[in-house]
Design a protein around this motif. Structure first.
Motif, PDB file in Angstrom:
ATOM      1  N   GLY A  21       0.780  -1.227   0.000  1.00  0.00           N
ATOM      2  CA  GLY A  21       0.000   0.000   0.000  1.00  0.00           C
ATOM      3  C   GLY A  21       0.812   1.276   0.000  1.00  0.00           C
ATOM      4  O   GLY A  21       2.046   1.271  -0.022  1.00  0.00           O
ATOM      5  N   VAL A  22       0.071   2.395   0.053  1.00  0.00           N
ATOM      6  CA  VAL A  22       0.694   3.709  -0.062  1.00  0.00           C
ATOM      7  C   VAL A  22       1.547   4.036   1.168  1.00  0.00           C
ATOM      8  O   VAL A  22       2.643   4.586   1.039  1.00  0.00           O
ATOM      9  CB  VAL A  22      -0.379   4.800  -0.265  1.00  0.00           C
ATOM     10  CG1 VAL A  22       0.271   6.182  -0.362  1.00  0.00           C
ATOM     11  CG2 VAL A  22      -1.197   4.522  -1.524  1.00  0.00           C
ATOM     12  N   VAL A  23       1.046   3.717   2.358  1.00  0.00           N
ATOM     13  CA  VAL A  23       1.791   4.057   3.576  1.00  0.00           C
ATOM     14  C   VAL A  23       3.134   3.323   3.637  1.00  0.00           C
ATOM     15  O   VAL A  23       4.179   3.970   3.847  1.00  0.00           O
ATOM     16  CB  VAL A  23       0.954   3.772   4.834  1.00  0.00           C
ATOM     17  CG1 VAL A  23       1.794   3.982   6.096  1.00  0.00           C
ATOM     18  CG2 VAL A  23      -0.276   4.679   4.869  1.00  0.00           C
ATOM     19  N   PRO A  24       3.178   1.986   3.458  1.00  0.00           N
ATOM     20  CA  PRO A  24       4.489   1.326   3.428  1.00  0.00           C
ATOM     21  C   PRO A  24       5.403   1.862   2.324  1.00  0.00           C
ATOM     22  O   PRO A  24       6.619   1.966   2.514  1.00  0.00           O
ATOM     23  CB  PRO A  24       4.134  -0.147   3.178  1.00  0.00           C
ATOM     24  CG  PRO A  24       2.753  -0.292   3.698  1.00  0.00           C
ATOM     25  CD  PRO A  24       2.082   1.006   3.376  1.00  0.00           C
ATOM     26  N   THR A  25       4.808   2.220   1.174  1.00  0.00           N
ATOM     27  CA  THR A  25       5.602   2.789   0.084  1.00  0.00           C
ATOM     28  C   THR A  25       6.224   4.117   0.502  1.00  0.00           C
ATOM     29  O   THR A  25       7.407   4.373   0.240  1.00  0.00           O
ATOM     30  CB  THR A  25       4.729   3.015  -1.169  1.00  0.00           C
ATOM     31  OG1 THR A  25       4.193   1.762  -1.607  1.00  0.00           O
ATOM     32  CG2 THR A  25       5.532   3.632  -2.299  1.00  0.00           C
ATOM     33  N   ALA A  26       5.429   4.959   1.174  1.00  0.00           N
ATOM     34  CA  ALA A  26       5.936   6.256   1.624  1.00  0.00           C
ATOM     35  C   ALA A  26       7.045   6.078   2.659  1.00  0.00           C
ATOM     36  O   ALA A  26       8.046   6.802   2.629  1.00  0.00           O
ATOM     37  CB  ALA A  26       4.794   7.092   2.202  1.00  0.00           C
ATOM     38  N   VAL A  27       6.867   5.127   3.557  1.00  0.00           N
ATOM     39  CA  VAL A  27       7.893   4.880   4.576  1.00  0.00           C
ATOM     40  C   VAL A  27       9.181   4.395   3.924  1.00  0.00           C
ATOM     41  O   VAL A  27      10.280   4.860   4.250  1.00  0.00           O
ATOM     42  CB  VAL A  27       7.387   3.860   5.619  1.00  0.00           C
ATOM     43  CG1 VAL A  27       8.517   3.437   6.562  1.00  0.00           C
ATOM     44  CG2 VAL A  27       6.224   4.443   6.410  1.00  0.00           C
ATOM     45  N   VAL A  31      12.841   6.309   3.828  1.00  0.00           N
ATOM     46  CA  VAL A  31      14.109   5.716   4.271  1.00  0.00           C
ATOM     47  C   VAL A  31      15.145   5.795   3.154  1.00  0.00           C
ATOM     48  O   VAL A  31      16.311   6.159   3.384  1.00  0.00           O
ATOM     49  CB  VAL A  31      13.897   4.259   4.723  1.00  0.00           C
ATOM     50  CG1 VAL A  31      15.239   3.571   5.005  1.00  0.00           C
ATOM     51  CG2 VAL A  31      13.014   4.204   5.963  1.00  0.00           C
ATOM     52  N   MET A  32      14.740   5.452   1.934  1.00  0.00           N
ATOM     53  CA  MET A  32      15.644   5.571   0.787  1.00  0.00           C
ATOM     54  C   MET A  32      16.164   7.004   0.652  1.00  0.00           C
ATOM     55  O   MET A  32      17.356   7.240   0.436  1.00  0.00           O
ATOM     56  CB  MET A  32      14.919   5.192  -0.510  1.00  0.00           C
ATOM     57  CG  MET A  32      14.704   3.716  -0.732  1.00  0.00           C
ATOM     58  SD  MET A  32      13.775   3.417  -2.270  1.00  0.00           S
ATOM     59  CE  MET A  32      14.877   4.139  -3.485  1.00  0.00           C
ATOM     60  N   SER A  33      15.247   7.957   0.788  1.00  0.00           N
ATOM     61  CA  SER A  33      15.599   9.362   0.597  1.00  0.00           C
ATOM     62  C   SER A  33      16.644   9.829   1.596  1.00  0.00           C
ATOM     63  O   SER A  33      17.636  10.469   1.223  1.00  0.00           O
ATOM     64  CB  SER A  33      14.345  10.242   0.723  1.00  0.00           C
ATOM     65  OG  SER A  33      13.388   9.914  -0.252  1.00  0.00           O
ATOM     66  N   VAL A  34      16.412   9.519   2.875  1.00  0.00           N
ATOM     67  CA  VAL A  34      17.340  10.019   3.895  1.00  0.00           C
ATOM     68  C   VAL A  34      18.705   9.347   3.773  1.00  0.00           C
ATOM     69  O   VAL A  34      19.745   9.989   3.985  1.00  0.00           O
ATOM     70  CB  VAL A  34      16.746   9.837   5.318  1.00  0.00           C
ATOM     71  CG1 VAL A  34      16.735   8.378   5.742  1.00  0.00           C
ATOM     72  CG2 VAL A  34      17.508  10.689   6.330  1.00  0.00           C
ATOM     73  N   LEU A  35      18.735   8.075   3.383  1.00  0.00           N
ATOM     74  CA  LEU A  35      20.021   7.398   3.181  1.00  0.00           C
ATOM     75  C   LEU A  35      20.761   7.985   1.983  1.00  0.00           C
ATOM     76  O   LEU A  35      21.974   8.225   2.043  1.00  0.00           O
ATOM     77  CB  LEU A  35      19.797   5.896   2.988  1.00  0.00           C
ATOM     78  CG  LEU A  35      19.315   5.119   4.220  1.00  0.00           C
ATOM     79  CD1 LEU A  35      18.979   3.673   3.852  1.00  0.00           C
ATOM     80  CD2 LEU A  35      20.373   5.139   5.322  1.00  0.00           C
ATOM     81  N   ALA A 116       8.066  10.889  -6.058  1.00  0.00           N
ATOM     82  CA  ALA A 116       7.289  10.444  -7.219  1.00  0.00           C
ATOM     83  C   ALA A 116       6.876   8.982  -7.087  1.00  0.00           C
ATOM     84  O   ALA A 116       5.852   8.565  -7.642  1.00  0.00           O
ATOM     85  CB  ALA A 116       8.090  10.649  -8.498  1.00  0.00           C
ATOM     86  N   ILE A 117       7.660   8.189  -6.357  1.00  0.00           N
ATOM     87  CA  ILE A 117       7.287   6.786  -6.127  1.00  0.00           C
ATOM     88  C   ILE A 117       5.967   6.719  -5.388  1.00  0.00           C
ATOM     89  O   ILE A 117       5.075   5.918  -5.714  1.00  0.00           O
ATOM     90  CB  ILE A 117       8.391   6.053  -5.328  1.00  0.00           C
ATOM     91  CG1 ILE A 117       9.695   6.022  -6.114  1.00  0.00           C
ATOM     92  CG2 ILE A 117       7.947   4.637  -4.964  1.00  0.00           C
ATOM     93  CD1 ILE A 117      10.874   5.504  -5.310  1.00  0.00           C
ATOM     94  N   VAL A 118       5.803   7.584  -4.390  1.00  0.00           N
ATOM     95  CA  VAL A 118       4.566   7.613  -3.603  1.00  0.00           C
ATOM     96  C   VAL A 118       3.419   8.187  -4.430  1.00  0.00           C
ATOM     97  O   VAL A 118       2.294   7.684  -4.391  1.00  0.00           O
ATOM     98  CB  VAL A 118       4.760   8.432  -2.313  1.00  0.00           C
ATOM     99  CG1 VAL A 118       3.569   8.237  -1.374  1.00  0.00           C
ATOM    100  CG2 VAL A 118       6.052   8.051  -1.606  1.00  0.00           C
ATOM    101  N   LEU A 119       3.702   9.250  -5.181  1.00  0.00           N
ATOM    102  CA  LEU A 119       2.673   9.839  -6.039  1.00  0.00           C
ATOM    103  C   LEU A 119       2.155   8.818  -7.055  1.00  0.00           C
ATOM    104  O   LEU A 119       0.951   8.734  -7.308  1.00  0.00           O
ATOM    105  CB  LEU A 119       3.243  11.058  -6.773  1.00  0.00           C
ATOM    106  CG  LEU A 119       3.531  12.300  -5.934  1.00  0.00           C
ATOM    107  CD1 LEU A 119       4.347  13.309  -6.741  1.00  0.00           C
ATOM    108  CD2 LEU A 119       2.229  12.940  -5.462  1.00  0.00           C
TER     109      LEU A 119
END
Length: 263
Positions: A21-27, A31-35, A116-119
């Motif tokens: 779902g969207v929430v796990p995708t956003a999480v 995590v990817m973004s901050v790393l 964009a992955i979440v969008l």
């Protein structure tokens, strides 16, 4: 074997988040973004820059998560990022404009672009949205794989030897083929309002932009003289090394699908 195993784990976590779902995708995207952002700032420190890591890393985390509230928050976070960095620059006379620019670019280059992955995942609910998101990412992964296989076997004409010595034009066209195959499968499923020619166009453009993302990250590293952005993923380097094509490729796919009336 280590490289393959690490790649499988990464892909499984990525695909699993999209399916759940969207929430796990956003999480996961957060995590990817901050790393990625942390690794980018690490590279910039080696180049003598002094980014405001706290502000930049917080922004990189919030960009993907903000989509869960409302996409307009992407603009709000961009505004707050510029505002806070402006205040930091005004308050601290020792801060250089290069430090401000590097901080802003790092957060936008990672957090904003990966949002964009979440969008994309949010645009179509349910399993159909998950499969489309997986398909877009798979087109970039297959493009990388085909480029590597074709380039390793037939590559003779170098693309940009000063930035990425191993990339060849033969590998580039092999990558285009791999991406187009996935996009044709997306059309063939009949799940989305997309025609064959637009699917092929998406496959070509997304692959090209994925290559650009790869070259951009390579240019950043070569400008400082490092081989990998980090060592988080065995056999692959850092998260930024693993995500370079996705950073530019997924947002390209989202914009094309949105402007093309598919989403």
């Amino acid at each position: 074997m280590v490289r393959a195993g690490a790649g499988i784990v990464y892909a499984a976590l990525f695909i699993g988040s999209l399916l759940f779902g969207v929430v796990p995708t956003a999480v996961f995207a957060s995590v990817m973004s901050v790393l990625c952002c942390y690794e980018f700032y690490r590279i910039m420190r080696l180049d003598g820059k002094v980014p405001n890591e706290f502000v930049g890393l917080v922004a990189s985390v919030l960009f993907p998560l903000s989509v869960l509230v409302d996409p307009v928050w992407l603009t709000v976070i961009n505004f707050l990022l510029v505002l806070l960095l402006g205040l930091w620059y005004v308050k601290n006379p020792r801060t250089r404009i290069a430090d401000v620019a590097v901080t802003a670019f790092g957060a936008i280059y990672t957090g904003y672009m990966l949002s964009a992955i979440v969008l994309l995942r949010e645009a179509i609910p349910g399993l159909e949205g998950a499969l489309l998101s997986i398909g877009v990412c798979a087109s970039l992964w297959l493009s990388d794989s085909f480029a590597y296989m074709v380039g390793s076997r037939f590559g003779k004409h170098k693309m940009v030897p000063k930035i990425s010595p191993k990339k060849s034009w033969e590998g580039f066209f092999g990558g285009l083929l791999g991406s187009v195959v996935v996009w044709i499968i997306i059309w063939w499923t009949g799940l989305y309002e997309i025609n064959l020619w637009f699917s092929i166009l998406c496959g070509v453009v997304v692959s090209i932009m994925g290559v650009f993302g790869d070259l951009l990250e390579s240019r950043i590293k070569r400008g400082v003289g490092v081989k990998d952005s980090g060592n988080l993923i065995p056999g692959h380097g850092g998260m930024l090394d693993r995500s370079d094509s996705l950073i530019v490729g997924v947002i390209t796919a989202y914009l094309m699908l949105h402007l093309g009336g598919v989403l």
